[in-house]
Design an enzyme around this catalytic site. Structure first.
Site, PDB file in Angstrom:
ATOM      1  N   LYS A 189       0.848  -1.198   0.000  1.00  0.00           N
ATOM      2  CA  LYS A 189       0.000   0.000   0.000  1.00  0.00           C
ATOM      3  C   LYS A 189       0.883   1.247   0.000  1.00  0.00           C
ATOM      4  O   LYS A 189       1.622   1.491   0.938  1.00  0.00           O
ATOM      5  CB  LYS A 189      -0.900   0.063   1.235  1.00  0.00           C
ATOM      6  CG  LYS A 189      -1.933   1.193   1.095  1.00  0.00           C
ATOM      7  CD  LYS A 189      -2.648   1.516   2.393  1.00  0.00           C
ATOM      8  CE  LYS A 189      -1.945   2.556   3.212  1.00  0.00           C
ATOM      9  NZ  LYS A 189      -1.854   3.895   2.591  1.00  0.00           N
ATOM     10  N   GLU A 263      10.537   0.680   9.992  1.00  0.00           N
ATOM     11  CA  GLU A 263      11.480   1.783   9.825  1.00  0.00           C
ATOM     12  C   GLU A 263      10.704   3.044  10.161  1.00  0.00           C
ATOM     13  O   GLU A 263       9.801   3.434   9.428  1.00  0.00           O
ATOM     14  CB  GLU A 263      12.029   1.776   8.400  1.00  0.00           C
ATOM     15  CG  GLU A 263      13.335   2.499   8.288  1.00  0.00           C
ATOM     16  CD  GLU A 263      13.145   3.918   7.819  1.00  0.00           C
ATOM     17  OE1 GLU A 263      13.106   4.816   8.693  1.00  0.00           O
ATOM     18  OE2 GLU A 263      13.022   4.122   6.617  1.00  0.00           O
ATOM     19  N   CYS A 297      13.259  10.692   7.115  1.00  0.00           N
ATOM     20  CA  CYS A 297      13.343  10.133   8.469  1.00  0.00           C
ATOM     21  C   CYS A 297      14.744  10.275   9.041  1.00  0.00           C
ATOM     22  O   CYS A 297      14.914  10.406  10.244  1.00  0.00           O
ATOM     23  CB  CYS A 297      12.917   8.674   8.459  1.00  0.00           C
ATOM     24  SG  CYS A 297      13.636   7.763   7.097  1.00  0.00           S
ATOM     25  N   GLU A 394      10.185  14.449  16.301  1.00  0.00           N
ATOM     26  CA  GLU A 394      10.377  14.504  14.858  1.00  0.00           C
ATOM     27  C   GLU A 394       9.394  15.509  14.248  1.00  0.00           C
ATOM     28  O   GLU A 394       8.187  15.412  14.471  1.00  0.00           O
ATOM     29  CB  GLU A 394      10.139  13.121  14.255  1.00  0.00           C
ATOM     30  CG  GLU A 394      10.398  13.101  12.756  1.00  0.00           C
ATOM     31  CD  GLU A 394      10.205  11.727  12.136  1.00  0.00           C
ATOM     32  OE1 GLU A 394       9.130  11.129  12.319  1.00  0.00           O
ATOM     33  OE2 GLU A 394      11.127  11.265  11.449  1.00  0.00           O
TER      34      GLU A 394
HETATM   35  P1  NAI Z   1       1.723   7.539   8.872  1.00  0.00           P
HETATM   36  O1  NAI Z   1       2.611   6.650   9.665  1.00  0.00           O
HETATM   37  O2  NAI Z   1       0.298   7.669   9.273  1.00  0.00           O
HETATM   38  O3  NAI Z   1       1.725   7.055   7.328  1.00  0.00           O
HETATM   39  C1  NAI Z   1       2.626   6.157   6.753  1.00  0.00           C
HETATM   40  C2  NAI Z   1       1.870   5.050   6.023  1.00  0.00           C
HETATM   41  O4  NAI Z   1       1.133   4.259   6.969  1.00  0.00           O
HETATM   42  C3  NAI Z   1       0.824   5.549   5.025  1.00  0.00           C
HETATM   43  O5  NAI Z   1       0.801   4.684   3.913  1.00  0.00           O
HETATM   44  C4  NAI Z   1      -0.476   5.427   5.826  1.00  0.00           C
HETATM   45  O6  NAI Z   1      -1.613   5.311   5.019  1.00  0.00           O
HETATM   46  C5  NAI Z   1      -0.225   4.169   6.602  1.00  0.00           C
HETATM   47  N1  NAI Z   1      -1.024   4.013   7.817  1.00  0.00           N
HETATM   48  C6  NAI Z   1      -1.618   4.990   8.560  1.00  0.00           C
HETATM   49  N2  NAI Z   1      -2.259   4.449   9.609  1.00  0.00           N
HETATM   50  C7  NAI Z   1      -2.068   3.103   9.553  1.00  0.00           C
HETATM   51  C8  NAI Z   1      -2.457   2.004  10.362  1.00  0.00           C
HETATM   52  N3  NAI Z   1      -3.160   2.172  11.469  1.00  0.00           N
HETATM   53  N4  NAI Z   1      -2.069   0.766  10.007  1.00  0.00           N
HETATM   54  C9  NAI Z   1      -1.308   0.568   8.912  1.00  0.00           C
HETATM   55  N5  NAI Z   1      -0.910   1.567   8.085  1.00  0.00           N
HETATM   56  C10 NAI Z   1      -1.277   2.823   8.411  1.00  0.00           C
HETATM   57  O7  NAI Z   1       2.403   8.968   8.831  1.00  0.00           O
HETATM   58  P2  NAI Z   1       1.729  10.405   8.469  1.00  0.00           P
HETATM   59  O8  NAI Z   1       0.481  10.597   9.262  1.00  0.00           O
HETATM   60  O9  NAI Z   1       1.641  10.527   7.008  1.00  0.00           O
HETATM   61  O10 NAI Z   1       2.844  11.409   9.022  1.00  0.00           O
HETATM   62  C11 NAI Z   1       2.883  11.778  10.390  1.00  0.00           C
HETATM   63  C12 NAI Z   1       4.316  11.857  10.862  1.00  0.00           C
HETATM   64  O11 NAI Z   1       4.944  10.595  10.773  1.00  0.00           O
HETATM   65  C13 NAI Z   1       5.208  12.781  10.064  1.00  0.00           C
HETATM   66  O12 NAI Z   1       5.089  14.095  10.460  1.00  0.00           O
HETATM   67  C14 NAI Z   1       6.573  12.208  10.368  1.00  0.00           C
HETATM   68  O13 NAI Z   1       7.043  12.714  11.593  1.00  0.00           O
HETATM   69  C15 NAI Z   1       6.324  10.739  10.507  1.00  0.00           C
HETATM   70  N6  NAI Z   1       6.662  10.010   9.269  1.00  0.00           N
HETATM   71  C16 NAI Z   1       7.832   9.338   9.210  1.00  0.00           C
HETATM   72  C17 NAI Z   1       8.199   8.694   8.057  1.00  0.00           C
HETATM   73  C18 NAI Z   1       9.484   7.965   7.958  1.00  0.00           C
HETATM   74  O14 NAI Z   1       9.948   7.717   6.861  1.00  0.00           O
HETATM   75  N7  NAI Z   1      10.074   7.573   9.052  1.00  0.00           N
HETATM   76  C19 NAI Z   1       7.374   8.739   6.858  1.00  0.00           C
HETATM   77  C20 NAI Z   1       6.122   9.438   7.020  1.00  0.00           C
HETATM   78  C21 NAI Z   1       5.809  10.060   8.183  1.00  0.00           C
END
Ligand code: NAI
Ligand code: MG
Length: 483
Positions: A189, A263, A297, A394
């Protein structure tokens, strides 16, 4: 188009053309080798965050769709992929890599339109690295016995993979390439704001002739990710994203047999000693935090400068910030593009307010911004205390928290004082100092006199709340086999 003045210099527009891009107005789900409509799910818009215009409609998958995708992956695993010879698996992966290279320009433009990152980055970093990952893991497919000597590596089965919006195609490559090389099938996804390059990858996968069902891509929001995680027939979960969601995933699968790699976030220390090449270090600081709008990240979001060179580093850093071009991501001269979503911009702005309330001094590039779109010019805080939220949490935006230090022992203590441990940077002339630092710092990746360098042969991953498991390199294979 959206060209923005910066305080030091102004360049003529140099827009990348979009006429070689073919996009449909709407996309279905990629299940069992074909694009299909959802069983009852709706559609949502994916927008260009630099213009707020809708680019295409994306399908919101339902639990029934996810179930269909997992079943397709299971059937493909049992009937086809586990019986395909390792050398043939390698050939398919190699074909995908070649096709990504052939379509590199189109993919780069789509990545930039859908996600807001500067075209220079998607063209020079995201897409070439995505191809490089497929090439690299194509080579491992028939050499797993050498990666795990005296063991018998076996695939895990169906891998459920969930990726974020900061490096959309690259994260898909990081997840899909090693999974296929090790003989697994995939349900992936992409993030809801950046699904388009993953959907273009489905077209590439079709062209590569990959057997149906080996890779399935379902789109949608968080609940679609959760449906993959909770599906009883998924053998492995691989997730990149926020620490909060990562922790939820760990809880959700705690009582199952599923294997898992996470990650998650980071709050990397970028450390500049007084014996560092200062001009180079300033470039490294800029690249560390303003690259990809800080949506990284492993971003060098905490800067530690040795007190004796603090004035010099700050003078040069602010001067360099003032030369950055913020604006139209499709312009080849743009250094800092659009923030990926309105939600993320709000989050960044909240942190900027928190930093000001905590009493830190704020500095930001003055820049005329386009009227539409989501923008945050590069900025930094000085006078930051170790306990400040802007030094601990972060932000995932172009916001740098600057602190000073006097001794090696002090900076190691400060650098390690966060719940995260993904990456770090050290700038010094002395090799011995570097080795001392790397041995004592709790970070999965430490760059020496450089920052944000990636290579498919090099493992990547974190300590502590930054997650576990490694992606990339030979280590990345271990996440997709049982031995
Ligand atoms: P998120 O963790 O919600 O989104 C990442 C992925 O997880 C997306 O594909 C989302 O649809 C999916 N997702 C969301 N809820 C889920 C669940 N309950 N079960 C399984 N998959 C799920 O991150 P978001 O809300 O886009 O960003 C919030 C913060 O997260 C950012 O401000 C940043 O600090 C951090 N982040 C860190 C990343 C990294 O590469 N370490 C990447 C994206 C966000
Ligand atoms: Mg988008």
């Amino acid at each position: 188009m959206n060209k923005v003045k910066t305080s030091l210099w102004k360049l003529d527009p140099a827009p990348e053309s979009t006429d070689h891009v073919s996009l449909q107005s709407s996309y279905g789900l990629f299940i069992d080798g074909e694009f299909v409509e959802s069983e009852g799910g709706g559609m949502f818009d994916t927008i260009n965050p630099a213009t707020e215009e809708t680019i295409a409609q994306i399908t919101e998958a339902t639990d029934a769709d996810v179930d269909k995708a997992v079943k397709a992956a299971r059937t493909a695993y049992q009937k086809v992929w586990s019986k395909t010879s390792p050398a043939d698996r390698g050939k398919y992966i190699y074909r995908i890599a070649r096709l990504i290279q052939e379509k590199a320009r189109e993919l780069a433009v789509i990545e930039t339109l859908d996600g807001g990152k500067p075209i220079r980055e998607s063209r020079d970093i995201d897409i070439p690295l995505a191809a490089a990952h497929f090439f690299y893991y194509a080579g491992w497919a028939d050499k797993l016995a050498y990666a795990f000597p005296n063991r018998t590596p076996k695939p895990l089965g169906v891998a459920g993979q969930i990726i974020p919006w900061n490096f959309p195609l690259l994260m898909a490559a990081w997840k899909i390439a090693p999974a296929l090389a090790c003989g697994n099938t995939v349900v992936l996804k992409p993030a809801e704001t950046t699904s388009l390059t993953a959907l273009k990858l489905c077209e590439i996968i079709q062209q590569a002739g990959l057997p149906a069902g080996v890779v399935n891509i379902v789109t949608g929001h968080g609940p679609v990710g959760a449906a993959i995680v909770n599906h009883p027939d998924v053998d492995k979960v691989a997730f990149t994203g926020s620490t909060a969601v990562g922790k939820g995933i760990q809880t959700a699968i705690a009582s199952t047999e599923k294997s898992c790699t996470l990650e998650l976030g980071g709050k990397a220390a970028n450390i500049v000693f007084d014996d560092a090449p200062i001009d180079q270090a300033v470039e490294g600081i800029i690249n560390g935090i303003y690259f990809n709008q800080g949506h990284v990240c492993c971003a060098g979001s905490r800067l530690f400068v040795q007190e004796s060179v603090f004035e010099e580093v700050m003078r040069k850093l602010k001067h360099r910030i003032n030369t950055l071009n913020v604006g139209d991501p499709m312009d080849k001269n743009t250094d800092v593009g659009a923030i990926n979503s309105h939600k993320q911009l709000q989050r960044i702005n909240e942190y900027i307010e928190i930093g000001k309330d905590e009493g830190a001094d704020f500095y930001q590039l003055e820049s005329d911004l386009p009227e539409k779109g989501f923008w945050c010019p590069p900025c930094l805080f000085t006078g930051v205390a170790q306990s400040n939220r802007i030094a601990q949490e972060e932000i995932f935006g172009p916001v740098l928290a600057v602190q000073t230090f006097r001794t090696v022992a002090e900076v190691i203590k400060k650098a390690n004082n966060t719940p995260y441990g993904l990456s770090a940077g050290v700038w010094t002339d002395k090799g011995s100092k570097l080795f001392n630092m790397t041995a004592q710092m709790r970070a999965g990746v430490i760059w020496a006199n450089t920052y944000n360098k990636f290579d498919p042969t090099s493992p990547f991953g974190g300590y502590k709340e930054s997650g576990f498991g490694r992606e990339g390199g030979m280590h990345g294979l271990a996440a997709y086999v049982k031995i």
